[in-house]
Design an enzyme around this catalytic site. Structure first.
Site, PDB file in Angstrom:
ATOM      1  N   CYS A 198     -61.453  40.341 -19.272  1.00  0.00           N
ATOM      2  CA  CYS A 198     -60.955  40.093 -17.915  1.00  0.00           C
ATOM      3  C   CYS A 198     -61.988  40.545 -16.880  1.00  0.00           C
ATOM      4  O   CYS A 198     -62.364  41.716 -16.845  1.00  0.00           O
ATOM      5  CB  CYS A 198     -59.636  40.838 -17.673  1.00  0.00           C
ATOM      6  SG  CYS A 198     -58.974  40.582 -16.017  1.00  0.00           S
ATOM      7  N   ALA A 208     -57.464  27.618 -21.267  1.00  0.00           N
ATOM      8  CA  ALA A 208     -56.654  28.213 -20.203  1.00  0.00           C
ATOM      9  C   ALA A 208     -56.467  27.191 -19.082  1.00  0.00           C
ATOM     10  O   ALA A 208     -55.429  26.552 -18.980  1.00  0.00           O
ATOM     11  CB  ALA A 208     -57.318  29.485 -19.684  1.00  0.00           C
ATOM     12  N   ASN A 221     -65.330  25.621 -21.093  1.00  0.00           N
ATOM     13  CA  ASN A 221     -65.737  24.212 -21.023  1.00  0.00           C
ATOM     14  C   ASN A 221     -64.766  23.280 -21.740  1.00  0.00           C
ATOM     15  O   ASN A 221     -65.159  22.206 -22.203  1.00  0.00           O
ATOM     16  CB  ASN A 221     -67.144  23.991 -21.616  1.00  0.00           C
ATOM     17  CG  ASN A 221     -68.188  24.904 -21.023  1.00  0.00           C
ATOM     18  OD1 ASN A 221     -67.973  25.486 -19.965  1.00  0.00           O
ATOM     19  ND2 ASN A 221     -69.321  25.030 -21.685  1.00  0.00           N
ATOM     20  N   MET A 238     -52.764  34.287 -20.236  1.00  0.00           N
ATOM     21  CA  MET A 238     -52.930  34.038 -18.799  1.00  0.00           C
ATOM     22  C   MET A 238     -51.874  34.831 -18.041  1.00  0.00           C
ATOM     23  O   MET A 238     -50.675  34.642 -18.266  1.00  0.00           O
ATOM     24  CB  MET A 238     -52.805  32.546 -18.491  1.00  0.00           C
ATOM     25  CG  MET A 238     -53.887  31.688 -19.139  1.00  0.00           C
ATOM     26  SD  MET A 238     -53.632  29.914 -18.895  1.00  0.00           S
ATOM     27  CE  MET A 238     -52.333  29.568 -20.107  1.00  0.00           C
TER      28      MET A 238
END
Length: 466
Positions: A108, A212, A190, A24
């Site tokens: 990304c 994340a 999810n 991240m």
């Protein structure tokens, strides 16, 4: 020792990791990785690093990897974005002693990845359809395996699914990939709690599950706990004291941890946004804790969480990102204190047009009412012929500075637009050498013994230009 591959690589090098903290940007820094590992994470990724910058900038290497070396932070995977195989390999070689594996970002979806031609936009080399079919997803994964990939993470979303349009990730696609390849596969998407992790592994058959957003709102997710927010915040701030990181990272983490509480105490949200020191952030965190404890003390028996939350706002819990229409209602008529709007306020105009303005853009608009944020009005940057990065407007080779420098050095040429004067310096050096020897400059065809000297001069010119 032979290089481990596939299942053996996952079992021995990555220690059969099932619970994974995702890469991240500005969020999976060392302090946060250590907090996550304390609470169940078995494998962590670094934030995405730019391979080209990592290769050329020693300070970038130190700040983003070398200075963060920590025995407790293993196994660790370093993620790079890259669009040049040679650059990617050289960057990986510089990072290999500080991690357990190297990852190439192919997922990304952000605009910066589109401009730099990396991440999910490398898929465009495949003439990717807007919504990839399962069979094409499988072929893409098999192609990566054939190219030497030893571990694959499947996000289960297309590059168009981001922000308020993220939607639900497709575990069906992830399952199809898992069945089609012979290397370990991680799933992403999810994941809001530990039961989601277990269900994902059961339904898709993947080796591990990456989180994340879920991890940012509850770093104890992999423990199956929902702790008090201030417990996690205080523990994180203590780790930051030992392993410092930019204040913007710390602030962003507290915005995530305290997300639901900051909807209640909007004034403290503003204070957290403005604070300039770590001690200032600690003070805001302490005030939030005191207000929550006071609220708990005055709580009536049988009282239930508000706003449809599964837990009271001071408990770590998932954040379900609203869709565009829900976000519009949330920010438009929420009745928040003094009209304070959310971090990404979605404003609707009377004519039905909508414009997504961040808080920073709203401030710029106040200072300059005529300022426009219409993407179509932004200047279009021409791309480098070599790597896809923005090219220099006055470059004689139509390249970015990095590519231009390589070509100019190779061809002994000048590029005034980038201030590269290899040819000029080379000629001056030759002239000086010959004047020292008291002989005339030889013709180009009569190089003879000058070749070795010219090579040295070229190297000298390259060093002085760089």
């Amino acid at each position: 020792m032979p290089k481990l591959r596939g299942e053996a690589f996952w079992r021995e090098t990555l220690r059969s990791a099932h619970y994974v903290v995702a890469p991240m940007v500005d969020q999976s820094e060392l302090a946060w990785r250590l907090l996550s590992r304390r609470h169940g994470a078995q494998l962590c990724y670094t934030p995405m690093l730019h391979a080209q910058v990592f290769l050329r900038d020693a300070n970038y290497r130190r700040e983003n990897l070398y200075d963060e070396a920590c025995p407790e932070d293993r196994p660790l995977i370093v993620q790079f974005c890259a669009n040049d195989p040679e650059v990617f390999v050289q960057a990986a070689l510089l990072a290999q002693d500080y991690c357990d594996a190297i990852d190439l970002n192919l997922g990304c979806p952000q605009m910066i990845a589109k401009r730099g031609h990396y991440g999910a936009f490398l898929q465009e080399e495949w003439d990717l359809l807007q919504r990839m079919k399962i069979d094409k997803t499988v072929k893409y994964a098999q192609m990566l395996e054939k190219a030497g990939c030893q571990l694959l993470t499947v996000h289960g979303r297309t590059k168009e699914q981001k922000g308020p349009l993220a939607g639900v990730a497709s575990w069906e696609h992830i399952q199809a990939v898992r069945k089609a390849v012979n290397i370990p596969v991680f799933a992403n998407g999810n994941i809001q709690c530990l039961s989601d992790v277990e269900e994902c592994i059961r339904k898709t058959g993947v080796h591990g599950v990456m989180s994340a957003e879920g991890n940012l709102h509850n770093p104890a997710l992999f423990e199956g706990r929902n702790p008090l927010v201030w417990e996690m915040a205080e523990e994180y701030l203590e780790i930051v004291r030992k392993y410092p990181c930019p204040l913007s990272y710390v602030r962003a983490h507290l915005f995530k941890l305290w997300h639901h509480t900051l909807q209640v105490y909007q004034q403290l949200r503003e204070e957290l946004a403005k604070v300039k020191t770590l001690e200032g952030i600690v003070d805001v965190n302490r005030e939030l804790k005191l207000r929550c404890q006071e609220e708990i003390a005055n709580q009536k028996e049988g009282e239930k969480p508000k706003e449809g939350l599964p837990f009271f706002h001071w408990i770590c819990q998932p954040y379900i990102r609203p869709g565009p229409k829900e976000r519009c209602r949330e920010n438009g008529d929420s009745g928040t204190e003094k009209g304070v709007r959310g971090k990404r306020a979605l404003e609707e105009e009377e004519d039905g047009n909508s414009e997504l303005l961040s808080k920073n853009k709203q401030k710029k608009k106040l200072r300059n009412p005529n300022k426009s944020f219409d993407p179509s009005l932004k200047p279009k940057y021409a791309k480098c012929d070599q790597c896809g990065n923005p090219k220099g407007t006055k470059c004689v080779f139509n390249m970015c500075r990095g590519c231009c420098k390589k070509r100019a050095f190779k061809e002994v040429a000048d590029c005034p637009g980038h201030g590269l004067l290899f040819k000029t310096k080379f000629e001056k050096s030759l002239s000086w050498q010959h004047s020292q020897r008291g002989i005339q400059t030889p013709e180009i065809s009569q190089r003879g013994d000058a070749e070795l000297g010219e090579t040295a001069v070229l190297r000298e010119a390259g060093d002085s230009t760089g």
